[in-house]
Motif scaffolding. Structure first.
Motif, PDB file in Angstrom:
ATOM      1  N   ASN A  25      65.425  43.794  16.125  1.00  0.00           N
ATOM      2  CA  ASN A  25      64.892  42.892  16.920  1.00  0.00           C
ATOM      3  C   ASN A  25      64.126  41.996  15.873  1.00  0.00           C
ATOM      4  OD1 ASN A  25      62.321  43.972  15.839  1.00  0.00           O
ATOM      5  ND2 ASN A  25      62.675  45.352  17.335  1.00  0.00           N
ATOM      6  N   SER A  26      63.620  40.616  16.464  1.00  0.00           N
ATOM      7  CA  SER A  26      63.254  39.622  15.741  1.00  0.00           C
ATOM      8  C   SER A  26      62.144  39.908  14.754  1.00  0.00           C
ATOM      9  CB  SER A  26      62.585  38.437  16.596  1.00  0.00           C
ATOM     10  OG  SER A  26      61.801  38.964  17.329  1.00  0.00           O
ATOM     11  N   GLU A  27      61.253  41.007  15.244  1.00  0.00           N
ATOM     12  CA  GLU A  27      60.152  41.353  14.322  1.00  0.00           C
ATOM     13  C   GLU A  27      60.678  42.150  13.117  1.00  0.00           C
ATOM     14  OE1 GLU A  27      60.304  42.432  17.644  1.00  0.00           O
ATOM     15  OE2 GLU A  27      58.817  40.712  18.310  1.00  0.00           O
ATOM     16  N   ALA A  28      61.751  42.966  13.247  1.00  0.00           N
ATOM     17  CA  ALA A  28      62.521  43.484  12.028  1.00  0.00           C
ATOM     18  C   ALA A  28      63.029  42.409  11.045  1.00  0.00           C
ATOM     19  CB  ALA A  28      63.591  44.372  12.552  1.00  0.00           C
ATOM     20  N   VAL A  29      63.503  41.556  11.678  1.00  0.00           N
ATOM     21  CA  VAL A  29      64.248  40.517  10.630  1.00  0.00           C
ATOM     22  C   VAL A  29      63.218  39.692   9.866  1.00  0.00           C
ATOM     23  CG1 VAL A  29      65.376  38.128  10.898  1.00  0.00           C
ATOM     24  CG2 VAL A  29      66.244  39.898  12.454  1.00  0.00           C
ATOM     25  N   ALA A  30      61.982  39.411  10.951  1.00  0.00           N
ATOM     26  CA  ALA A  30      61.064  38.754   9.894  1.00  0.00           C
ATOM     27  C   ALA A  30      60.274  39.690   8.789  1.00  0.00           C
ATOM     28  CB  ALA A  30      59.654  38.556  10.870  1.00  0.00           C
ATOM     29  N   GLU A  31      60.459  41.101   9.141  1.00  0.00           N
ATOM     30  CA  GLU A  31      59.761  41.916   8.017  1.00  0.00           C
ATOM     31  C   GLU A  31      60.695  41.824   6.931  1.00  0.00           C
ATOM     32  OE1 GLU A  31      57.733  44.326   5.824  1.00  0.00           O
ATOM     33  OE2 GLU A  31      57.054  43.553   7.513  1.00  0.00           O
ATOM     34  N   VAL A  32      62.293  41.898   7.020  1.00  0.00           N
ATOM     35  CA  VAL A  32      63.108  41.730   5.987  1.00  0.00           C
ATOM     36  C   VAL A  32      62.873  40.390   5.107  1.00  0.00           C
ATOM     37  CG1 VAL A  32      65.490  41.577   5.585  1.00  0.00           C
ATOM     38  CG2 VAL A  32      64.537  43.120   7.119  1.00  0.00           C
ATOM     39  N   MET A  33      62.896  39.397   5.854  1.00  0.00           N
ATOM     40  CA  MET A  33      62.472  37.977   5.460  1.00  0.00           C
ATOM     41  C   MET A  33      61.252  38.077   4.312  1.00  0.00           C
ATOM     42  SD  MET A  33      64.879  36.057   6.165  1.00  0.00           S
ATOM     43  CE  MET A  33      64.404  34.539   5.879  1.00  0.00           C
ATOM     44  N   ARG A  34      60.128  38.874   4.699  1.00  0.00           N
ATOM     45  CA  ARG A  34      59.043  38.936   4.031  1.00  0.00           C
ATOM     46  C   ARG A  34      59.050  39.685   2.759  1.00  0.00           C
ATOM     47  NH1 ARG A  34      56.644  38.719   9.032  1.00  0.00           N
ATOM     48  NH2 ARG A  34      56.454  40.932   9.101  1.00  0.00           N
ATOM     49  N   SER A  35      59.803  40.726   2.967  1.00  0.00           N
ATOM     50  CA  SER A  35      60.310  41.743   1.774  1.00  0.00           C
ATOM     51  C   SER A  35      61.280  41.131   0.743  1.00  0.00           C
ATOM     52  CB  SER A  35      60.865  43.004   2.598  1.00  0.00           C
ATOM     53  OG  SER A  35      62.437  42.733   2.715  1.00  0.00           O
ATOM     54  N   GLY A  36      61.819  40.014   1.153  1.00  0.00           N
ATOM     55  CA  GLY A  36      62.919  39.273   0.023  1.00  0.00           C
ATOM     56  C   GLY A  36      64.280  39.897   0.069  1.00  0.00           C
ATOM     57  N   GLU A  37      64.347  40.705   0.989  1.00  0.00           N
ATOM     58  CA  GLU A  37      65.817  41.165   1.180  1.00  0.00           C
ATOM     59  C   GLU A  37      66.443  40.419   2.312  1.00  0.00           C
ATOM     60  OE1 GLU A  37      67.039  43.573  -0.773  1.00  0.00           O
ATOM     61  OE2 GLU A  37      65.342  43.629  -1.889  1.00  0.00           O
ATOM     62  N   ALA A  38      66.636  39.302   2.301  1.00  0.00           N
ATOM     63  CA  ALA A  38      67.234  38.371   3.436  1.00  0.00           C
ATOM     64  C   ALA A  38      68.634  38.590   3.480  1.00  0.00           C
ATOM     65  CB  ALA A  38      66.805  36.946   3.078  1.00  0.00           C
ATOM     66  N   ARG A  39      69.347  39.067   2.163  1.00  0.00           N
ATOM     67  CA  ARG A  39      70.688  39.134   2.117  1.00  0.00           C
ATOM     68  C   ARG A  39      71.153  40.126   2.987  1.00  0.00           C
ATOM     69  NH1 ARG A  39      68.843  41.452  -2.473  1.00  0.00           N
ATOM     70  NH2 ARG A  39      69.412  43.671  -2.732  1.00  0.00           N
TER      71      ARG A  39
END
Length: 101
Positions: A25-39
């Motif tokens: 979901n979008s919350e999980a995507v946002a968390e990944v973006m914050r963690s620096g693991e966007a790849r």
């Protein structure tokens, strides 16, 4: 009146492996973006009947406009074959036939 049998999907029979999104979901995507693991965004795992990941897949677009399908084997790499289904033919990439980049 007869009872209808539930339809069995290719996922149920094991004919196709079931996709599992890395971020559901979008919350999980946002968390990944914050963690620096966007790849890791956009990867989809395909799991077998034992719920083990066989391959992770994502698609990207290069600067030259080409689409690239990325296959990340999670099993023995010699067990992965890629098929490109086109309107007029089929292209198959067998293990050991690709060239390193």
């Amino acid at each position: 009146m007869t009872q209808s049998q539930p339809e069995i999907s290719p996922y149920d029979t094991g004919a196709r492996y079931e996709p599992k999104l890395w971020q559901p979901n979008s919350e999980a995507v946002a968390e990944v973006m914050r963690s620096g693991e966007a790849r890791d965004i956009g990867n989809v795992d395909f799991t077998n009947g034992e719920n083990s990941t066989v391959v992770a897949v994502h698609v990207s677009r290069s600067d030259d406009g080409m689409y690239t399908v990325h296959l990340i084997p999670m099993c023995n790499e010699d067990r992965i074959r890629a098929e490109l289904h086109r309107e007029m033919d089929l292209a198959v990439i067998e293990p050991g036939t690709s060239r390193p980049v």
